[in-house]
Design a protein around this motif. Structure first.
Motif, PDB file in Angstrom:
ATOM      1  N   GLY A   6     -16.907  -0.492  -5.811  1.00 24.31           N
ATOM      2  CA  GLY A   6     -17.576  -0.505  -7.619  1.00 24.31           C
ATOM      3  C   GLY A   6     -16.075   0.658  -8.277  1.00 24.31           C
ATOM      4  N   ILE A   7     -15.225   1.366  -7.002  1.00 25.19           N
ATOM      5  CA  ILE A   7     -14.462   2.107  -7.370  1.00 25.19           C
ATOM      6  C   ILE A   7     -13.393   1.482  -8.317  1.00 25.19           C
ATOM      7  N   ASN A   8     -13.137   0.297  -6.993  1.00 21.07           N
ATOM      8  CA  ASN A   8     -11.877  -0.222  -7.043  1.00 21.07           C
ATOM      9  C   ASN A   8     -11.919  -1.268  -8.806  1.00 21.07           C
ATOM     10  N   PHE A   9     -13.229  -1.277  -9.445  1.00 27.33           N
ATOM     11  CA  PHE A   9     -13.086  -2.030 -10.447  1.00 27.33           C
ATOM     12  C   PHE A   9     -12.969  -1.131 -11.754  1.00 27.33           C
ATOM     13  N   GLY A  10     -13.716  -0.191 -11.332  1.00 26.47           N
ATOM     14  CA  GLY A  10     -13.888   1.200 -12.709  1.00 26.47           C
ATOM     15  C   GLY A  10     -12.528   1.876 -12.809  1.00 26.47           C
ATOM     16  N   MET A  11     -11.487   2.068 -11.665  1.00 23.92           N
ATOM     17  CA  MET A  11     -10.658   2.166 -11.720  1.00 23.92           C
ATOM     18  C   MET A  11      -9.375   1.187 -12.508  1.00 23.92           C
ATOM     19  N   GLY A  12     -10.051   0.064 -12.543  1.00 25.82           N
ATOM     20  CA  GLY A  12      -8.747  -0.547 -13.742  1.00 25.82           C
ATOM     21  C   GLY A  12      -8.201  -1.983 -12.937  1.00 25.82           C
ATOM     22  N   LEU A  13      -8.461  -3.397 -13.373  1.00 28.58           N
ATOM     23  CA  LEU A  13      -8.162  -4.359 -12.627  1.00 28.58           C
ATOM     24  C   LEU A  13      -6.521  -4.648 -13.263  1.00 28.58           C
ATOM     25  N   PHE A  14      -5.852  -3.881 -13.200  1.00 26.61           N
ATOM     26  CA  PHE A  14      -4.569  -3.965 -13.927  1.00 26.61           C
ATOM     27  C   PHE A  14      -3.866  -3.778 -12.816  1.00 26.61           C
ATOM     28  N   ALA A  15      -4.771  -2.980 -11.640  1.00 19.31           N
ATOM     29  CA  ALA A  15      -4.032  -2.522 -10.244  1.00 19.31           C
ATOM     30  C   ALA A  15      -3.673  -3.957  -8.947  1.00 19.31           C
ATOM     31  N   TYR A  16      -4.750  -5.003  -8.934  1.00 18.63           N
ATOM     32  CA  TYR A  16      -4.748  -6.200  -8.572  1.00 18.63           C
ATOM     33  C   TYR A  16      -4.335  -7.280  -8.797  1.00 18.63           C
ATOM     34  N   SER A  17      -3.385  -7.617  -8.217  1.00 18.13           N
ATOM     35  CA  SER A  17      -3.111  -9.294  -7.985  1.00 18.13           C
ATOM     36  C   SER A  17      -4.241 -10.178  -7.875  1.00 18.13           C
ATOM     37  N   ARG A  18      -3.812 -11.449  -8.384  1.00 16.75           N
ATOM     38  CA  ARG A  18      -3.949 -12.488  -8.667  1.00 16.75           C
ATOM     39  C   ARG A  18      -4.693 -12.741  -6.743  1.00 16.75           C
ATOM     40  N   GLU A  19      -4.665 -12.855  -5.903  1.00 16.12           N
ATOM     41  CA  GLU A  19      -4.435 -13.339  -4.685  1.00 16.12           C
ATOM     42  C   GLU A  19      -6.096 -11.896  -4.269  1.00 16.12           C
ATOM     43  N   LYS A  20      -5.403 -10.419  -4.438  1.00 17.35           N
ATOM     44  CA  LYS A  20      -6.333  -9.539  -4.115  1.00 17.35           C
ATOM     45  C   LYS A  20      -8.163  -9.503  -4.521  1.00 17.35           C
ATOM     46  N   ILE A  21      -7.923 -10.790  -5.881  1.00 16.65           N
ATOM     47  CA  ILE A  21      -9.092 -10.657  -6.929  1.00 16.65           C
ATOM     48  C   ILE A  21      -9.306 -11.353  -6.197  1.00 16.65           C
TER      49      ILE A  21
END
Length: 103
Positions: free
Chosen positions: A8-23
């Motif tokens: 939930g925190i990771n979603f809230g902090m913004g998806l820009f920090a995630y790579s396609r693989e992490k998502i």
């Protein structure tokens, strides 16, 4: 429980920090937990990737705009080089001005 909070925190902090693989890894975990249907997983992951790309683009534009405005405020153009000492002096001046404004 902590994984759900972390997600939930990771979603809230913004998806820009995630790579396609992490998502994709995160969506796969959600499928395993039954939070997302397998048939919907690919489109869900694609939507998250697209949102992340939009957020990255917006963040880049915002940073570019702020840097441009700051350079203008201190009388520099984008093609002028700025040294660490110049930057430190600018930061000190801005902090001093902010403290003065507080009083």
């Amino acid at each position: 429980m902590s994984n759900i909070i972390e997600d939930g925190i990771n979603f809230g902090m913004g998806l820009f920090a995630y790579s396609r693989e992490k998502i994709e890894e995160m969506v796969e975990k959600m499928v395993e937990k039954g939070e997302v249907q397998r048939k919907d997983a690919q489109s869900f992951a694609s939507d998250l990737v697209k949102k992340g790309e939009v957020q990255r683009k917006e963040l880049k534009q915002m940073i570019t705009s702020e840097v441009h405005d700051t350079l203008q405020d201190v009388g520099l153009t984008a093609d002028q080089r700025i040294t660490k000492d110049d930057l430190r002096a600018i930061i000190r001046e801005e902090i001093a001005a902010a403290k003065k404004d507080e009083k």
